[in-house]
Design an enzyme around this catalytic site. Structure first.
Site, PDB file in Angstrom:
ATOM      1  N   PRO A 179      45.647 -17.885  66.046  1.00 21.67           N
ATOM      2  CA  PRO A 179      45.259 -18.112  65.429  1.00 21.67           C
ATOM      3  C   PRO A 179      44.324 -19.155  64.670  1.00 21.67           C
ATOM      4  O   PRO A 179      43.418 -18.911  63.185  1.00 21.67           O
ATOM      5  CB  PRO A 179      46.758 -19.029  63.777  1.00 21.67           C
ATOM      6  N   SER A 211      33.024   4.610  82.652  1.00 16.86           N
ATOM      7  CA  SER A 211      33.985   5.432  81.310  1.00 16.86           C
ATOM      8  C   SER A 211      35.266   4.667  81.173  1.00 16.86           C
ATOM      9  O   SER A 211      35.533   4.222  82.064  1.00 16.86           O
ATOM     10  CB  SER A 211      34.303   7.125  80.921  1.00 16.86           C
ATOM     11  N   GLU A 271      38.809 -15.294  81.302  1.00 15.66           N
ATOM     12  CA  GLU A 271      39.775 -15.848  81.052  1.00 15.66           C
ATOM     13  C   GLU A 271      40.288 -15.801  83.283  1.00 15.66           C
ATOM     14  O   GLU A 271      39.983 -14.843  83.995  1.00 15.66           O
ATOM     15  CB  GLU A 271      41.164 -15.003  81.103  1.00 15.66           C
ATOM     16  N   GLY A 305      40.235 -13.010  75.193  1.00 17.27           N
ATOM     17  CA  GLY A 305      41.474 -13.423  75.728  1.00 17.27           C
ATOM     18  C   GLY A 305      42.849 -13.106  75.357  1.00 17.27           C
ATOM     19  O   GLY A 305      43.510 -12.598  75.792  1.00 17.27           O
TER      20      GLY A 305
END
Length: 320
Positions: A11, A213, A273, A69
């Site tokens: 959100p 690729s 991350e 993330g």
């Protein structure tokens, strides 16, 4: 019976765009015949659990809505599952490198329509120790900078924040000594960073691994050898154009496995991350996930002049 989808969304991503768009997105997916329920992530690691729960509840499709993330966590939730739902991506985050590499549009309506067209492409997933990545695994002094950029700055400036921080920090960054074992054999190098790329779009550079690729069972390993500030800026500028591969400070290897050890303390970065520290074993899970993508199967993305190149005058000053 229609297919059921679980929309896992962050959100707070992309200046809270997702929160505003949610009713429209759900309406569009439902109209397209995809019965969709939602899960709003509440914090770090939540999307991993939500993806695992979606598998347990038998959803046909999982949609990751947010930035890289959120996508990385969803991948980590799906990767170990014996049955893996098809994966849709709504790129609504600050950085959406993987979606860019796949040619998935930033416009949420177009991204929803891509899912509703039901065309999927099998893609490789990378594994580092016990974690997974979809786009990039890296390590070295430069990759550690990404944790230091305040999130508000990141939202406002996007990728440019990383480069500015990188230039400011570069004089104090120390090269690391690494032992690397690849399909080509063993090598020892003194490097600023290493990157194992699954796609061609990394950190806002759309041609960083130009030949990568997403479903060849290989990773593109890029090593940046020890260099000074002027050399680094030359390489960054060349990388924006995709002209960096012939630079003497760059080493490039295509490989299905990479073992990295170092006597130095080195943090790892997986899809932007934190991913633990060295040593690490990197491998590929070939064609492990089915992702909704364009019918053409093109993993290319034509870009406008989105990048902020370093001004020539600054370049001259730094090289003096």
């Amino acid at each position: 019976m229609g297919k059921r989808a679980r929309l896992i969304y962050n959100p707070t991503s992309g200046r809270e765009e997702m929160r505003r768009r949610l009713p429209d997105i759900l309406h569009r997916l439902e109209q397209g015949g995809l019965e969709t329920s939602t899960h709003a992530t509440k914090g770090e690691g939540d999307a991993v659990l939500a993806a695992q729960e979606a598998v347990r509840r038998g959803f046909d499709v999982v949609i990751a809505a947010g930035g890289d993330g959120t996508l990385n966590e969803v991948i980590n939730g799906l990767a170990e599952q014996p049955h893996r739902p098809q994966l849709g991506i709504l790129p609504l985050g600050t950085t959406n490198d993987f979606a860019r590499a796949m040619g998935i549009p930033r416009n949420y309506e177009a991204a929803c329509d891509l899912i509703l067209r039901k065309n999927t492409i099998p893609i490789d997933i990378g594994k580092v120790n016990q974690k997974y990545f979809i786009n990039i695994a890296g390590g070295g002094s430069l990759t550690e900078l990404t944790y230091e950029v305040p999130s508000r700055l990141k939202t406002l400036l996007g990728q440019l924040a990383y480069y500015v921080k990188g230039l400011e920090k570069l004089p104090s960054l120390k090269p690391i000594k690494v032992n690397l074992e690849t399909d080509d054999g063993v090598l020892q190098e003194e490097i600023m960073l290493f990157l194992a790329a699954n796609s061609n779009s990394v950190g806002g550079f759309e041609k960083l691994a130009p030949d990568a690729s997403l479903n060849d069972g290989k990773l593109d390993l890029i090593l940046l050898r020890k260099c000074n500030l002027a050399e680094f800026i030359r390489i960054v500028t060349a990388a924006m154009r995709g002209d960096h591969m012939n630079d003497p400070n760059i080493r490039y290897i295509r490989t299905s496995k990479i073992n990295v050890t170092s006597s130095d303390y080195v943090q790892l970065n997986l899809d932007g991350e934190y991913g633990g520290t060295l040593p690490c074993e990197i491998s590929v899970l070939p064609s492990h996930l089915e992702i909704f993508a364009d019918e053409s199967g093109q993993f290319t993305y034509k870009t406008g002049s989105r990048h902020h190149a370093i001004p020539p005058r600054l370049l001259e000053e730094l090289e003096e």
